[in-house]
Design an enzyme around this catalytic site. Structure first.
Site, PDB file in Angstrom:
ATOM      1  N   SER A 130       0.876  -1.171   0.000  1.00 48.13           N
ATOM      2  CA  SER A 130       0.000   0.000   0.000  1.00 48.13           C
ATOM      3  C   SER A 130       0.916   1.225   0.000  1.00 48.13           C
ATOM      4  O   SER A 130       1.886   1.274  -0.755  1.00 48.13           O
ATOM      5  CB  SER A 130      -0.922  -0.043   1.216  1.00 48.13           C
ATOM      6  OG  SER A 130      -1.675   1.132   1.311  1.00 48.13           O
ATOM      7  N   TYR A 134      -5.308   8.467  -5.234  1.00 44.41           N
ATOM      8  CA  TYR A 134      -4.214   7.559  -4.839  1.00 44.41           C
ATOM      9  C   TYR A 134      -4.441   7.093  -3.394  1.00 44.41           C
ATOM     10  O   TYR A 134      -4.336   5.903  -3.087  1.00 44.41           O
ATOM     11  CB  TYR A 134      -2.866   8.271  -4.978  1.00 44.41           C
ATOM     12  CG  TYR A 134      -1.672   7.382  -4.674  1.00 44.41           C
ATOM     13  CD1 TYR A 134      -1.428   6.229  -5.408  1.00 44.41           C
ATOM     14  CD2 TYR A 134      -0.784   7.701  -3.633  1.00 44.41           C
ATOM     15  CE1 TYR A 134      -0.327   5.412  -5.130  1.00 44.41           C
ATOM     16  CE2 TYR A 134       0.309   6.899  -3.348  1.00 44.41           C
ATOM     17  CZ  TYR A 134       0.533   5.757  -4.096  1.00 44.41           C
ATOM     18  OH  TYR A 134       1.612   4.949  -3.814  1.00 44.41           O
ATOM     19  N   LYS A 153      -5.024   3.199  -2.243  1.00 40.19           N
ATOM     20  CA  LYS A 153      -4.123   2.541  -1.290  1.00 40.19           C
ATOM     21  C   LYS A 153      -4.849   2.221   0.024  1.00 40.19           C
ATOM     22  O   LYS A 153      -4.505   1.264   0.717  1.00 40.19           O
ATOM     23  CB  LYS A 153      -2.885   3.410  -1.043  1.00 40.19           C
ATOM     24  CG  LYS A 153      -1.970   3.481  -2.281  1.00 40.19           C
ATOM     25  CD  LYS A 153      -1.451   2.114  -2.690  1.00 40.19           C
ATOM     26  CE  LYS A 153      -0.313   2.159  -3.679  1.00 40.19           C
ATOM     27  NZ  LYS A 153       0.144   0.818  -4.081  1.00 40.19           N
TER      28      LYS A 153
END
Ligand SMILES: NC(=O)c1ccc[n+]([C@@H]2O[C@H](COP(=O)([O-])OP(=O)(O)OC[C@H]3O[C@@H](n4cnc5c(N)ncnc54)[C@H](OP(=O)(O)O)[C@@H]3O)[C@@H](O)[C@H]2O)c1
Length: 277
Positions: A136, A150, A154
């Site tokens: 991650s 993003y 993650k």
């Protein structure tokens, strides 16, 4: 390194993935590695021998991933450690990013990981052993301005990893979530990082914050060689951690975030409790 194991690593032509593949092959391990371009992967890894299986895979495509896992099993007869490493940063505000830019990023950062896990689990379940390591980011724990998508992707990897660990524990399969801070890879370079095509002037301050990530390139504190060595150690541990922050920057940001969450929850405790029957 004690026993020879079979590793399956995604996103291996650059950065952390490439460093890990090189270290594993140098240590005599068996490695299947994926890339968007097999030719490029073969050229960058530069290894001849049966221990290396380069694979061209579209991670967002379930059939492509299924074929890669099948080829790996056919070549090596087992799969011991999977590293879901492929991923890229996507910067831009929600208003600037297009539907396609957002979905493409989830295809690689989230669905690629889900597809690999779905197809490797039958192999590991039959073996009664295996270790899945999902990469991650500290951005999935404590995201910063301009990185909402993003951070979301993650964060999704963190959520699915936590539950996966519980779901497969009784099958003898181990699961680890790695959240790196800034590492000196290709991550911040224009051929890896994706920024929204559209720019809206009202977000100029956010654009400067996004640009700071690219500007860090080459000076990040994290050493990919050390990260790869640690991942190999994880693959050897009988009881690996579920969560592993990588880098002192990641550690500091995660602790700050958990303190903030804890104090915020407590501050509003009375309201939270007020909705019970
Ligand atoms: N470096 C950092 O500061 C940092 C921080 C936090 C988290 N991470 C995470 O660590 C992982 C590795 O990143 P890195 O730092 O090694 O970056 P990198 O040097 O840019 O390498 C990323 C790898 O992911 C694959 N990838 C990138 N874009 C892709 C796309 N559109 N489709 C399919 N594959 C793609 C590439 O595979 P091919 O080119 O071989 O297809 C490449 O080998 C990523 O998941 C990243 O999000 C990195």
């Amino acid at each position: 390194m004690a026993k020879q194991k079979v590793w399956f690593i995604t996103g291996a032509s650059k950065g952390l993935g490439l460093t890990l593949v090189r270290q594993l092959l140098a240590a005599g391990q068996q490695v299947a590695a994926t890339s968007r371009s097999k030719a490029n992967l073969i050229a960058t890894v530069d290894f001849t021998g049966n221990n290396f299986l380069p694979l061209e895979v579209r991670l967002g495509n379930d059939d492509s991933v299924a074929t890669a896992i099948k080829e790996t099993y056919q070549r090596f007869g087992r799969i011991d450690v999977v590293v879901n490493n492929a991923g890229y940063g996507i910067g831009g505000t929600m208003e600037e990013l297009t539907d396609k830019e957002v979905r493409d990023s989830f295809d690689v950062n989230v669905f690629g990981t889900v597809n690999v896990i779905r197809h490797v689990l039958p192999v590991m379940r039959t073996q009664g052993s295996g270790h899945i390591i999902n990469i991650s980011s500290i951005a999935g724990i404590a995201p910063t301005a301009g990185w909402s998508i993003y951070g979301a992707a993650k964060h999704a990897v963190i959520g699915l990893t936590e539950v996966l660990a519980d779901d497969v524990r009784s099958l003898g399969i181990k699961v680890t979530l790695i959240a790196p801070g800034a590492f000196r890879t290709n991550f911040g370079n224009p051929d890896s990082l994706v920024l929204s095509e559209k720019k809206i002037d009202a977000y100029a301050e956010i654009h400067s914050s996004i640009e700071r990530v690219s500007a860090m390139s080459g000076t990040q504190a994290g050493d990919p060689e050390k990260a790869a060595r640690l991942m190999i150690e994880l693959g050897e541990m009988p009881e690996p951690p579920l969560y592993l922050l990588l880098g002192s920057d990641a550690f500091a940001r995660a602790i700050k975030k958990s303190d903030l969450l804890s104090s915020g929850y407590k501050q509003w405790e009375a309201l939270s409790r007020s909705t019970d029957y």
